[in-house]
Design a protein around this motif. Structure first.
Motif, short mmCIF file in Angstrom:
data_model
loop_
_atom_site.label_atom_id
_atom_site.label_comp_id
_atom_site.label_asym_id
_atom_site.label_seq_id
_atom_site.Cartn_x
_atom_site.Cartn_y
_atom_site.Cartn_z
N VAL A 108 13.30 -24.55 3.75
CA VAL A 108 12.64 -25.71 3.15
C VAL A 108 12.39 -26.81 4.17
O VAL A 108 11.36 -27.49 4.12
N THR A 109 13.33 -26.99 5.09
CA THR A 109 13.21 -28.09 6.05
C THR A 109 12.41 -27.71 7.30
O THR A 109 12.26 -28.54 8.20
N THR A 113 6.95 -25.34 6.25
CA THR A 113 7.25 -25.35 4.82
C THR A 113 7.20 -26.75 4.25
O THR A 113 6.63 -26.98 3.18
N LEU A 117 4.67 -28.04 1.30
CA LEU A 117 5.13 -28.62 0.04
C LEU A 117 4.57 -30.02 -0.17
O LEU A 117 4.21 -30.40 -1.30
#
Length: 250
Positions: A108-109, A113, A117
């Motif tokens: 996610v980090t 990504t 997002l």
């Protein structure tokens, strides 16, 4: 709900600063001020600006700039992970490091990504009926605000990397992601100008798109300057390195 969450974050942050001070670990005052300012901007964005945004697209766009761009930048500069690692006992710091080093968090980090997002959520918001739904449903409104804040926060953190990370991404790769994000954000602003979201008057859409384009540029400029300064600081030779090079030449 979002406002309550950031107030809890600030309370925990100030506790960490206080606890670290008791252990004679000084914390820069400007980082604390950055955390306070970031939380205040979030409260303004989800409070009076958010209420005005229900019937005024320009006010809504002000909320986007504050909640999704400026507040996350300030919160990243406050380095909350570093503050927590200094304040927590060794066992707690190790558990936090393990969580931050886990595969889901790493994915996610990652800058790619995080950028997807962030900008992807904005494209969905302004090119689908989602914008209308958020003003007719409290639950959707809260979820959109939470996503805008968290996506902006994670994106800014992935670009600046102000906190320690087990798997850092090099500056060149982050620069490519940043340039791509800036381009997509500018294209989206132009799209909103030409194709207003459902239910938004054309004149309001044009004013809001201009605010998104030019206001976003100012915030992005700050992000670019901070990124370049960090790149220079980390890549410039230190005094000792220059001394060794001079000795070798001699």
């Amino acid at each position: 709900m979002v406002g309550g969450a950031v107030v809890c974050f600030l309370a925990a942050y100030l506790w960490g600063v206080t606890w670290a001070a008791r252990r004679r670990r000084r914390w820069p005052a400007w980082r604390t001020a950055s955390a306070v300012a970031g939380v205040i901007l979030v409260l303004v964005a989800v409070g009076p600006v958010g209420v005005a945004g229900h019937h005024d697209f320009v006010a809504h766009m002000w909320g986007h700039l504050l909640l999704g761009m400026l507040a996350p930048l300030l919160l990243v500069l406050s380095a909350p992970v570093t503050c927590a690692l200094r304040a927590l006992p060794v066992s707690g710091a190790r558990r936090l490091s393990a969580v931050l080093g886990s595969v889901p968090v790493r994915v996610v980090t990652h800058p790619v990504t995080a950028a997807t997002l962030n900008i992807g959520g904005l494209w969905l918001l302004y090119t689908t009926p989602l914008h209308g739904w958020m003003h007719s449903s409290t639950a959707v409104h809260v979820l959109v605000h939470a996503h805008v804040l968290l996506a902006g926060w994670v994106f800014a953190a992935s670009i600046l990397q102000a906190d320690p990370t087990r798997h850092p991404v090099g500056h060149p790769a982050r620069a490519v992601v940043l340039v791509a994000f800036l381009a997509l954000h500018a294209i989206l602003a132009k799209h909103v100008y030409a194709h207003p979201p459902l239910g938004v008057p054309a004149i309001e859409a044009q004013e809001g798109a201009q605010l998104m384009y030019y206001g976003g540029d100012y915030i992005d400029l700050v992000l670019i300057v901070l990124f370049c300064l960090d790149w220079y600081r980390r890549s410039a030779p230190t005094t000792s390195t220059r001394g060794r090079r001079a000795a070798g030449v001699a």
